[in-house]
Design a protein around this motif. Structure first.
Motif, mmCIF file in Angstrom:
data_model
loop_
_atom_site.group_PDB
_atom_site.id
_atom_site.type_symbol
_atom_site.label_atom_id
_atom_site.label_comp_id
_atom_site.label_asym_id
_atom_site.label_seq_id
_atom_site.Cartn_x
_atom_site.Cartn_y
_atom_site.Cartn_z
ATOM 1 N N ALA A 1 0.828 -1.206 0.000
ATOM 2 C CA ALA A 1 0.000 0.000 0.000
ATOM 3 C C ALA A 1 0.859 1.251 0.000
ATOM 4 O O ALA A 1 0.548 2.239 -0.678
ATOM 5 N N SER A 2 1.959 1.225 0.775
ATOM 6 C CA SER A 2 2.856 2.377 0.827
ATOM 7 C C SER A 2 3.522 2.605 -0.531
ATOM 8 O O SER A 2 3.636 3.745 -0.993
ATOM 9 N N GLU A 3 3.952 1.521 -1.182
ATOM 10 C CA GLU A 3 4.573 1.642 -2.502
ATOM 11 C C GLU A 3 3.579 2.196 -3.520
ATOM 12 O O GLU A 3 3.930 3.038 -4.358
ATOM 13 N N THR A 4 2.335 1.717 -3.436
ATOM 14 C CA THR A 4 1.309 2.207 -4.362
ATOM 15 C C THR A 4 1.048 3.691 -4.151
ATOM 16 O O THR A 4 0.889 4.462 -5.107
ATOM 17 N N ALA A 5 1.007 4.116 -2.861
ATOM 18 C CA ALA A 5 0.777 5.529 -2.552
ATOM 19 C C ALA A 5 1.911 6.402 -3.075
ATOM 20 O O ALA A 5 1.676 7.492 -3.615
ATOM 21 N N LEU A 6 3.153 5.923 -2.935
ATOM 22 C CA LEU A 6 4.293 6.688 -3.422
ATOM 23 C C LEU A 6 4.302 6.754 -4.952
ATOM 24 O O LEU A 6 4.682 7.774 -5.533
ATOM 25 N N GLN A 7 3.876 5.674 -5.593
ATOM 26 C CA GLN A 7 3.797 5.693 -7.049
ATOM 27 C C GLN A 7 2.766 6.707 -7.537
ATOM 28 O O GLN A 7 2.990 7.427 -8.515
ATOM 29 N N SER A 8 1.632 6.778 -6.826
ATOM 30 C CA SER A 8 0.609 7.768 -7.184
ATOM 31 C C SER A 8 1.146 9.174 -7.016
ATOM 32 O O SER A 8 0.906 10.055 -7.851
ATOM 33 N N SER A 9 1.907 9.373 -5.939
ATOM 34 C CA SER A 9 2.501 10.684 -5.702
ATOM 35 C C SER A 9 3.520 11.023 -6.775
ATOM 36 O O SER A 9 3.565 12.156 -7.277
ATOM 37 N N ARG A 10 4.320 10.053 -7.148
ATOM 38 C CA ARG A 10 5.341 10.286 -8.180
ATOM 39 C C ARG A 10 4.691 10.641 -9.520
ATOM 40 O O ARG A 10 5.150 11.550 -10.224
#
Length: 287
Positions: free
Chosen positions: A20-29
């Motif tokens: 979930a954290s990786e997905t959130a960071l990808q969305s932010s990127r």
């Protein structure tokens, strides 16, 4: 060492959180890259502003690569913290309102901040919040309303006392009367020195506000007066200060009624004149 009787679900939970954290960071990127494309920026050094509001962001990637970033919009997201801001020393305006932020650890790394909007969040610790903001000597505009910490008694005067450089707090100008009352309540020694100078040294500057035998009970503030868990028995030399402090404790009451001057008469309704405006409501707010 504790033993987990069901290790597989625990491992799955940890994996799920990381995912979930990786997905959130990808969305932010992706949100950051989209903004760079829209603005036509090819170099990080050319980025002076980023508009990342209303992106459903729960986390934000490290923005330290944008050394000259001055304006950052992150309002109306789902952020819980702001640890991604550590080296953006040029940042002057930061919009973090309407999130789910419960702590602002890391803001003291932004010495150039001039405008900070934090209203509609989940800040509860007023002392931790003030401690984080005290090093911002350039901070002039601050909003904290609609946070749990605003329920503290005399919250506004407490913020003004610890952040004397703030000129606009919660969309209201900080007045000289508030600054005077703030000194009287939270800084007895300074208030007494000011009084001593005003009366050309005729006031005993060695007076200790904690000394009970030199305080007149008839001049004290009511016993229920206090900030947080502290009870203050301040003596007010100016009665207007006492009245002002009492007013700050009162609840806000809003009265709404019909503005009968805008209600059309029977003849006007019958004629149905064109351009007739609808009836209006009058709202009066009292403290």
């Amino acid at each position: 060492m504790s033993w987990d009787p069901n290790p597989v679900p625990r491992a799955l939970r940890c994996w799920s959180l990381r995912r979930a954290s990786e997905t959130a960071l990808q969305s932010s990127r992706r949100a950051v890259e989209d903004q760079l494309k829209i603005r036509g920026h090819k170099r990080d050094a050319d980025v002076f502003e980023l508009f990342l509001s209303k992106k459903e962001l729960t986390e934000v990637i490290d923005l330290s690569r944008f050394k000259k970033l001055k304006y950052l919009w992150l309002h109306h997201n789902k952020l819980h913290g702001i640890t991604f801001l550590t080296r953006n020393y040029c940042l002057t305006e930061l919009y973090l309102n309407n999130n789910a932020i419960f702590e602002i650890e890391g803001l003291h790394y932004l010495p150039s901040l001039n405008i900070l909007l934090l209203h509609h969040n989940e800040l509860t610790n007023i002392d931790a919040t003030v401690k984080e903001l005290q090093g911002m000597l350039n901070l002039k505009i601050l909003s904290l309303y609609q946070n749990p910490l605003c329920q503290y008694n005399l919250y506004r005067l407490y913020i003004i006392y610890h952040l004397p450089g703030v000129e606009l707090l919660d969309r209201n100008q900080v007045t000289e009367k508030e600054r005077r009352s703030m000194i009287t309540i939270f800084n007895h020694k300074k208030a007494h020195i000011v009084q001593s100078i005003a009366f050309r040294g005729k006031v005993d500057a060695s007076w200790d506000p904690k000394s009970p035998f030199k305080q007149k009970p008839v001049q004290r503030v009511p016993s229920d007066f206090g900030f947080a868990n502290n009870v203050d028995k301040t003596v007010f030399d100016d009665p207007e200060d006492a009245v002002f402090v009492r007013s700050m404790k009162r609840s806000v009451m809003t009265l709404t009624s019909m503005n009968w001057n805008t209600v059309p008469t029977r003849e006007e309704r019958y004629l149905e004149e064109e351009g007739t405006e609808p009836a209006q409501m009058l709202t009066v707010t009292l403290r």
